[in-house]
Design an enzyme around this catalytic site. Sequence first.
Site, PDB file in Angstrom:
ATOM      1  N   SER A 147       0.843  -1.194   0.000  1.00  0.00           N
ATOM      2  CA  SER A 147       0.000   0.000   0.000  1.00  0.00           C
ATOM      3  C   SER A 147       0.875   1.240   0.000  1.00  0.00           C
ATOM      4  O   SER A 147       1.993   1.215   0.550  1.00  0.00           O
ATOM      5  CB  SER A 147      -0.895   0.034   1.243  1.00  0.00           C
ATOM      6  OG  SER A 147      -1.523   1.297   1.390  1.00  0.00           O
ATOM      7  N   TYR A 162      -1.463  -1.001  10.032  1.00  0.00           N
ATOM      8  CA  TYR A 162      -1.643  -1.316   8.613  1.00  0.00           C
ATOM      9  C   TYR A 162      -0.394  -0.960   7.814  1.00  0.00           C
ATOM     10  O   TYR A 162       0.100  -1.763   7.011  1.00  0.00           O
ATOM     11  CB  TYR A 162      -2.855  -0.542   8.096  1.00  0.00           C
ATOM     12  CG  TYR A 162      -3.174  -0.756   6.635  1.00  0.00           C
ATOM     13  CD1 TYR A 162      -3.966  -1.822   6.227  1.00  0.00           C
ATOM     14  CD2 TYR A 162      -2.722   0.137   5.663  1.00  0.00           C
ATOM     15  CE1 TYR A 162      -4.296  -2.007   4.888  1.00  0.00           C
ATOM     16  CE2 TYR A 162      -3.039  -0.043   4.330  1.00  0.00           C
ATOM     17  CZ  TYR A 162      -3.824  -1.113   3.950  1.00  0.00           C
ATOM     18  OH  TYR A 162      -4.139  -1.294   2.616  1.00  0.00           O
TER      19      TYR A 162
END
Length: 256
Positions: A147, A162
């Site tokens: 990401s 995350y």
Amino acid sequence: MSPAFPEQRTVLLTGAASPRGIGRATAHHLAAAGWHVGIIDLDAEQAAATAAEVAEQHGVQAAGAGADVADREAVRAAVDQLEQQLPQLVAVVAFAGVSSPVPYLEVDAAEWHRVQSINLTGTHWVVQRAAESFVASGVGRIVGISSVSAQRGGGTYSKTPYSAAKAGVVGLIRSIARELGPHGVTANAVSPGPVDTDIMGGTLTEERKAAMAADGVLPRIATPRDVAAAVAYLISEDAGFVTGQTLNVDGGLYMH
């Protein structure tokens, strides 16, 4: 010379049963290009239903299996099951993941473990099992999903647990690329920016999409198709000399 890229080939996707997710869009995109499709999802019924939909729409073979990707034995059993039902396994794409909007000073042990176990450990278990088959056959394509949050330190919807897990995916993929390269296996990561899916905290309004796009150089956020197309290239025969790389699909949000 490495073995020929098989004409009848299967791609295994985790987390591909969510109705508006990137994984599901990728399953359809790859099936349209002739890939047979195996789907592993926490929801076994939804995995099977998505596989049936893919098979019906694209005329390929597809099958689904249920597993928690953080559970090594469950993952191994699911891959075993799918390999028995489908043509040669040639590629694996680890989409299964969860978001984490919890501020860093509020992250407790349960939240940290939840995010790492699915996003990073789950990627490891499914890739490791698939790689056993790739090494045996001498051909394989591995794609991990990172990401832009890993590269920019958050800044989108998800925060530290995350970002840390998705940064871990990049390190994992690079190490796998180095270890398995001699066996004819490539490993790469795709790093999406904001994508129009429900993982960002619900269906996005046009105003929220515009705000998310403002940091990039293109006037929109990504669609699942944008990510699917990047995956399609990395698992293709044409990408046989591309390994250990991170392909950003983020509209120029992060340039390096």
